[in-house]
Every structure is written in structure tokens, then in C-alpha cells.
Scaffold this active site. Structure first.
Site, PDB file in Angstrom:
ATOM      1  N   LYS A 115     -37.236  -0.376  27.029  1.00  0.00           N
ATOM      2  CA  LYS A 115     -37.159   0.002  25.621  1.00  0.00           C
ATOM      3  C   LYS A 115     -38.540   0.320  25.056  1.00  0.00           C
ATOM      4  O   LYS A 115     -39.419  -0.549  25.014  1.00  0.00           O
ATOM      5  CB  LYS A 115     -36.531  -1.125  24.804  1.00  0.00           C
ATOM      6  CG  LYS A 115     -36.418  -0.799  23.311  1.00  0.00           C
ATOM      7  CD  LYS A 115     -35.787  -1.934  22.533  1.00  0.00           C
ATOM      8  CE  LYS A 115     -35.732  -1.622  21.039  1.00  0.00           C
ATOM      9  NZ  LYS A 115     -35.095  -2.694  20.260  1.00  0.00           N
TER      10      LYS A 115
ATOM     11  N   SER B 199     -31.713  -0.873  17.257  1.00  0.00           N
ATOM     12  CA  SER B 199     -32.777   0.058  17.583  1.00  0.00           C
ATOM     13  C   SER B 199     -32.918   0.368  19.066  1.00  0.00           C
ATOM     14  O   SER B 199     -33.710   1.219  19.454  1.00  0.00           O
ATOM     15  CB  SER B 199     -34.106  -0.516  17.077  1.00  0.00           C
ATOM     16  OG  SER B 199     -34.383  -1.764  17.698  1.00  0.00           O
TER      17      SER B 199
ATOM     18  N   SER C  36     -29.857  -5.375  17.557  1.00  0.00           N
ATOM     19  CA  SER C  36     -30.377  -4.132  18.130  1.00  0.00           C
ATOM     20  C   SER C  36     -29.985  -3.886  19.577  1.00  0.00           C
ATOM     21  O   SER C  36     -30.183  -2.788  20.076  1.00  0.00           O
ATOM     22  CB  SER C  36     -31.907  -4.102  18.024  1.00  0.00           C
ATOM     23  OG  SER C  36     -32.306  -3.961  16.687  1.00  0.00           O
TER      24      SER C  36
END
Length: 367
Positions: free
Chosen positions: A64, A119, A143
Site C-alpha cells: 500500500k 484508503s 480502510s
């Protein structure tokens, strides 16, 4: 690859080819590290040839964001090969459900006019589209679990504080997105801290269902899809639904979460909410092994933003409390978009969550 019928360099090259073909449309990646990935894959092949037993030998892994490689050490040590950095919300983005990749806005692989969630946006898309089998995430309010639900993959947020996190508030915890619970379990086996609970789960385990945690306003369709998924888990013999004397009713964590995230804010109210919910969750888990809820209150929204309801309504309570939570696919709504079922367990019971999800998959009980 451990049996030497495949080479890591070939598997990684195929993953890079898939990324190159699909990512201009999906926009799941910020960076692709083709040269480094192939070099690392060659090193994995050499380690396997030398007799090392690597549990993730040659598995392509996405991390990520541009800084995600910092936390990927255990995966690389286990033989995983980092192929690139996945998209996250761009600078100044007001809604964390967006993602911005190298080629543009990250799209939901099921409907390009919808967000994939965030996210950990690109991570979920890369896994859902089959570009990689594993992608790392981080979860500060949902997220990992929200994009997992909206992209029809598995998303695990581990117990708060059990692994290092860059988030000084203590709200964010590492996590993973995977196509299956078995793959998520392989990630957990590679990164789990020493002394983590390894107690086997005797199925079925007891579970309490809550459509709204006592304060959220989820859409009826999301509730229906998640409740049906919970019923399938029960029918498959992985959980035993129990009815508590009182429906689960937590305090809305929104003000507490915001205060904890805001420098200089008065956190006394946050402390009261956290303590109140901790008492309620302790009481719930004294009588049941799992809490089941919808993962999100709504279906994936358009790229313009979520409107007046945060997608975090059912997830961020467990960032404040630190409980581990897992989202599994729950089916598809009338708009063709996926939904998720959230499973929450006591602190340190990641193995229980994964065992239930793995057995449910084996018995065909997940969407």
C-alpha cells in the site's frame, strides 16, 4: 514453486504482464517495480534451489502506497516478491474512499463509475482483478475492510497495537487484502508477532448478529445481504447464531475518533466513549465468540463522494476499541456492486476469524 515445478521469475513476470495490461484502465498502482521484482524473484529461485523452505516463495505481493515496502520485510523474508505500490487517495482528497493511481482515478472493477473504497483502494482492486493474490493495507477507520467489501475480496484488520504502525493515534492497524481467507491466513502466518494466539477454533463458534451496532443507519439492502451471509455461515455449521438478552448497542464512535485524530482536541469525551464501548464489547464477548455486522452502511458510491453518510459507520468503532475484524464477501446488490459481512472477535483472535472464514469458503458459504 517450492516443489520446483514453477519458477518465481515466471510467476512474477506473468503478474507484471497482467498489471501492464489492466492497470491503465483500473489505475490500481502508483508505481510498478518490474526490474526489481524480477531480480528479487531470481533471488527467491536461488534460495529455493539451495533448500530454503519459503512459505510465500515467489508470491507476487503489492504494497500500500509508496512507503508500504517499509513494513513488508516479513513477507519478503518468507519469499514474497513486491511488484509495486498501490494507489491511495491523492493529496488534499476530501474523501478517503478515493484512490489515485499513476494512470488516474482508481475504479471499482465491478463498476467503473463507482469507487473501490479506501484508503487501501488500489490494494483491493489489484487483488479483486487478479493482478496479485495478496496486497498489504492499513486500516485506521475501515480502510482495509471497506474496499474489501466493495471489491468482493477478503480484508483483515488485526488487533490494534499488535504490530508496528506509523499512526501515532493508535487507531490504525496493519492488514491485508486477499482473494481467499486461506491467502489472508498465509499473510498472517508470515507477519504475526511472537506469542500471538494460535488456539485452534472448534467450530461452530457462537456469534451475535447486529445490523447497526445500535447507532448506524445502514441501507436495508446492505443489511439484508449481510444477514443472508451470516445465515449461510450458520447453515454451513461454522457459526451458531445466538440471541443476546439485549441487542448490541455501542456508543457512536465518530466524535471520539475525530478527537483522537485532531491535534490539540479535548480527548476527555473520547476516553468516555472508548471506555463505554470497551465495557459493552467485553460483555458481548463474554457470551459469544464473534460479532457479525454489515461491513458498510451503503453500496459503493460514485466518484464524486459519499454524500452525507460516511462509509466508516460500522467499522471505525473497532479501530477505537482495537478489536480485530474481517470482511468477507456477502453477495451483490441490485446495482451489481458487492457487499461485505464483517466479523469481529476478541483482541488477539485473528486465528478465530480466519478459521471461520476459511471453513465457510470450504463449505461454499461465502459469496
Amino acid at each position: 514453486m517450492r516443489g520446483r515445478t514453477l519458477r518465481a521469475v515466471d510467476v512474477v513476470a506473468e503478474a507484471l504482464e497482467r498489471i501492464g495490461r489492466a492497470d491503465p484502465v483500473l489505475c490500481a498502482f502508483l508505481e510498478v517495480w518490474a526490474e526489481d521484482a524480477l531480480r528479487r524473484a531470481g533471488e527467491v529461485d536461488a534460495r529455493v534451489a539451495a533448500g530454503e523452505r519459503l512459505p510465500l516463495a515467489g508470491v507476487p505481493v503489492a504494497v500500500k502506497g509508496r512507503h508500504g515496502l517499509r513494513a513488508a520485510g516479513p513477507l519478503l523474508a518468507a519469499g514474497g516478491v513486491a511488484v509495486g505500490a498501490t494507489s491511495v487517495p491523492g493529496p488534499g482528497t476530501p474523501w478517503q474512499t478515493w484512490g489515485l493511481g499513476a494512470h488516474g482515478r482508481t475504479v471499482n472493477p465491478w463498476r467503473a463509475d463507482r469507487t473501490p473504497g479506501g484508503s487501501s483502494a488500489g490494494a483491493a482492486v489489484a487483488v479483486a482483478a487478479g493482478l496479485v493474490p495478496l496486497a498489504t493495507g492499513s486500516d485506521g477507520a475501515g480502510s482495509v475492510r471497506i474496499p474489501a467489501a466493495w471489491c468482493a475480496v477478503v480484508g483483515l484488520k488485526i488487533t490494534g497495537g499488535s504490530l508496528p504502525s506509523r499512526d501515532r493515534t493508535g487507531l490504525a492497524a496493519p492488514g491485508v487484502l486477499a482473494r481467499t481467507a486461506a491467502d489472508a491466513a498465509a499473510w498472517w502466518a508470515a507477519v504475526r508477532p511472537a506469542g500471538a494466539d494460535r488456539a485452534p477454533a472448534a467450530l461452530p463458534v457462537s456469534a451475535v448478529w447486529s445490523p447497526d451496532l445500535g447507532f448506524a443507519r445502514p441501507d436495508p439492502e446492505q443489511v439484508a445481504l449481510a444477514r443472508s451471509a451470516a445465515g449461510r455461515l450458520a447453515d454451513a455449521g461454522t457459526v451458531r447464531l445466538v440471541r443476546p438478552s439485549r441487542p448490541p448497542a455501542l456508543l457512536d464512535p465518530a466524535p471520539a475518533w475525530s478527537a483522537l485524530r485532531t491535534p490539540g482536541a479535548d480527548r476527555s469525551g473520547a476516553g468516555r466513549v472508548r471506555a463505554g464501548n470497551d465495557r459493552r464489547l467485553d460483555a458481548l464477548f463474554a457470551g459469544a465468540d464473534l460479532l457479525l455486522t454489515p461491513t458498510t452502511p451503503t453500496a459503493p458510491h460514485g466518484h464524486e463522494g459519499p454524500g452525507d453518510r460516511y462509509s466508516t459507520a460500522l467499522t471505525w468503532a473497532f479501530n477505537v476499541s482495537g478489536h480485530p475484524a474481517l470482511s468477507v464477501p456477502a453477495g451483490f446488490g441490485a446495482d451489481g456492486c458487492p457487499a461485505g459481512l464483517q466479523l469481529v472477535a476478541r483482541h488477539g483472535r485473528e486465528d478465530l476469524l480466519l478459521a471461520v472464514a476459511r471453513e465457510a469458503e470450504r463449505r461454499g458459504a461465502t459469496a
